[in-house]
Every structure is written in structure tokens, then in C-alpha cells.
Design an enzyme around this catalytic site. Structure first.
Site, short mmCIF file in Angstrom:
data_model
loop_
_atom_site.label_atom_id
_atom_site.label_comp_id
_atom_site.label_asym_id
_atom_site.label_seq_id
_atom_site.Cartn_x
_atom_site.Cartn_y
_atom_site.Cartn_z
N CYS A 98 7.22 24.27 10.67
CA CYS A 98 8.13 25.35 11.07
C CYS A 98 9.46 24.80 11.57
CB CYS A 98 7.48 26.22 12.14
SG CYS A 98 7.31 25.40 13.74
N GLU A 157 -0.80 24.91 13.67
CA GLU A 157 -0.24 24.89 12.31
C GLU A 157 -1.30 24.52 11.28
OE1 GLU A 157 2.31 26.28 11.59
OE2 GLU A 157 4.17 25.52 12.45
N HIS A 167 0.85 -1.20 0.00
CA HIS A 167 0.00 0.00 0.00
C HIS A 167 0.87 1.24 0.00
CE1 HIS A 167 0.78 -1.24 4.15
NE2 HIS A 167 0.84 0.05 4.45
N CYS A 206 8.41 19.81 14.21
CA CYS A 206 7.21 20.23 13.49
C CYS A 206 7.46 20.16 11.98
CB CYS A 206 6.78 21.64 13.88
SG CYS A 206 5.43 22.28 12.86
N HIS A 258 0.45 22.16 19.07
CA HIS A 258 1.10 22.95 18.03
C HIS A 258 0.60 22.53 16.64
CE1 HIS A 258 4.23 25.37 16.19
NE2 HIS A 258 4.53 24.33 15.42
#
Ligand code: 5GP
Ligand code: ZN
Length: 219
Positions: A194, A212, A135, A191, A208
Site C-alpha cells: 500500500c 497485508e 544465487h 509497505c 502491518h
């Protein structure tokens, strides 16, 4: 075993509704991931019986097969981008600018492009899949989902554990062929948007990611 459960979609795609099976043809079935790790998360399942039980790295060593899969992922990426446009188009500043220009009288000679949502779709495989049938993940970049509950969920899509389809064929000595699985999945969080580090503070990362997500869809 639960690891074999993707097999049912390949065998009888026509028995599922459109909320589960996005489309199917002779060679592929596209489905919604049952435990989405982003706001949009699809899986592409090749139906080739000689490949479906192979590890993706082995399956994709066959370049003819790889090209077929890549071509199908381009189709599914477009479809997924259209889905993002429908979901978030009204939130997006770029889309709003285009709509405003379109409805101006007279419209400007040069229309703003609008947002290319295909750039916000990632396509690839896990270095160590948990499900047995071959997959390919096709998902929005946001990693924003209540199903993203464990640290390994985030890192499996946000470290070299996730191998983009564009990176195939992998070189013989590509380190990702020999995944130090534990290493990637236990890495400190970064992240996706950022680059800020979150150590191993999962709850903080999740908060966070929500921030975002809101900003990302309004780009
Ligand atoms: P892997 O880690 O093997 O690359 O990813 C397997 C994916 O299959 C996961 O994202 C998981 O959420 C999804 N999944 C597991 N079981 C099922 C199922 O029964 N149906 C669907 N549609 N997706 C599943
Ligand atoms: Zn961030």
C-alpha cells in the site's frame, strides 16, 4: 565460513531431500532458503564453476550466461506460482470464482481467468550479497515470515538493494552498481503493498505485513 555454505548444494544436490532441494539439473540447483523472508522463498544456484564465485553484476555482464539464468528463473517462477496456488488457492476470491464457474451447470461460456500467481513472485539479486556463491532469489511478494527479524531483512528486499533479474543487463552507469549499501538498508520502511510509510518502526511494520499478507492471499 558460513558465507560458503551454499556451495554444498551445488556440489551434491542429490544428497538433500525435496524439502531442501526443489530440483537440480546439470546447470542449476533450486533450493529452499533456510531463513525465508517471505511465505515462499527459493534460491536458484547456477552451477557454472566460472561464475559461481562472481558478484552477480559481474556474472550477468556475460549476456549468454544471463539469458540462460533468465530462462531458468522463468521455469522456477512458474513452479513457485504453482506452489502459491496450492498454498493459497482456496483462500483466493479469484480462484473461488473460477472454481464456482467450472462447477456451474451449465458452465458459462467464458470462465474467469483465475489468479495469475506468477505476478506475485519476485526474482532478483542483492546488490551486496552476503553469501559467496552466485544465487538468485525467487520469492513471493508478501515478505511475511517469522524469519524476517531485522530491519535490513525487510529493506534488502524492498529497496533498490534488491535488483530484479529483468533489469539485467544493467547499464554501465546504473546507480545500483555502486550501492550506497547503508543508505538502502537504513531507509525508512515503506509497505510493499500500500506504500504506507512506517519510519523506523519495525514492530509496527511487522504487524502491518501480517494484515497485508491476509488480504493479499484473499485477492
Ligand atoms: P544474500 O543476502 O547473500 O543475497 O542471500 C543469501 C540467502 O541465503 C539468504 O536469504 C539466507 O537466508 C540464505 N541462506 C544462508 N545460509 C543458508 C544455508 O545454509 N542454506 C540455505 N538453504 N539458505 C541459506
Ligand atoms: Zn500496506
Amino acid at each position: 565460513s558460513f558465507r560458503d555454505e551454499l556451495g554444498a548444494y551445488i556440489a551434491k544436490p542429490e544428497t538433500y531431500g525435496p524439502d531442501v532441494v526443489v530440483y537440480h539439473n546439470d546447470d542449476f540447483v533450486a533450493i529452499h532458503d533456510m531463513f525465508p523472508k517471505s511465505s515462499l522463498h527459493l534460491l536458484l544456484l547456477p552451477r557454472d564453476q566460472t561464475k559461481t564465485r562472481l558478484h552477480p553484476f559481474d556474472a550477468f555482464d556475460d549476456t549468454e550466461f544471463l539469458e540462460k539464468v533468465k530462462a531458468e528463473t522463468r521455469t522456477l517462477r512458474k513452479l513457485a506460482a504453482g506452489e502459491l496456488r496450492r498454498k493459497y488457492g482456496k483462500d483466493s476470491a479469484q480462484e473461488q470464482a473460477r472454481q464456482a464457474a467450472l462447477s456451474a451447470d451449465p458452465p458459462p461460456d467464458e470462465l474467469p481467468q483465475g489468479r495469475d500467481w506468477e505476478e506475485d513472485i519476485v526474482v532478483g539479486v542483492h546488490a551486496v550479497p552476503s553469501m559467496n556463491h552466485l544465487h538468485v532469489h525467487v520469492l513471493s511478494v508478501d515478505r511475511y515470515s517469522e524469519r524476517l527479524k531485522h530491519r535490513k531483512h525487510y529493506n534488502s528486499f524492498s529497496t533498490p538493494f534488491f535488483v530484479p533479474i529483468e533489469d539485467f543487463p544493467l547499464a554501465e552507469d546504473d546507480v545500483r552498481r555502486y550501492p550506497t549499501e547503508e543508505g538502502y538498508l537504513k531507509r525508512d520502511f515503506t509497505c510493499w503493498r500500500c506504500g504506507r510509510g512506517f519510519g523506523n518502526r519495525f514492530a509496527e511494520l511487522k504487524q502491518h505485513l501480517e494484515q497485508e499478507f491476509k488480504e493479499w492471499k484473499k485477492l
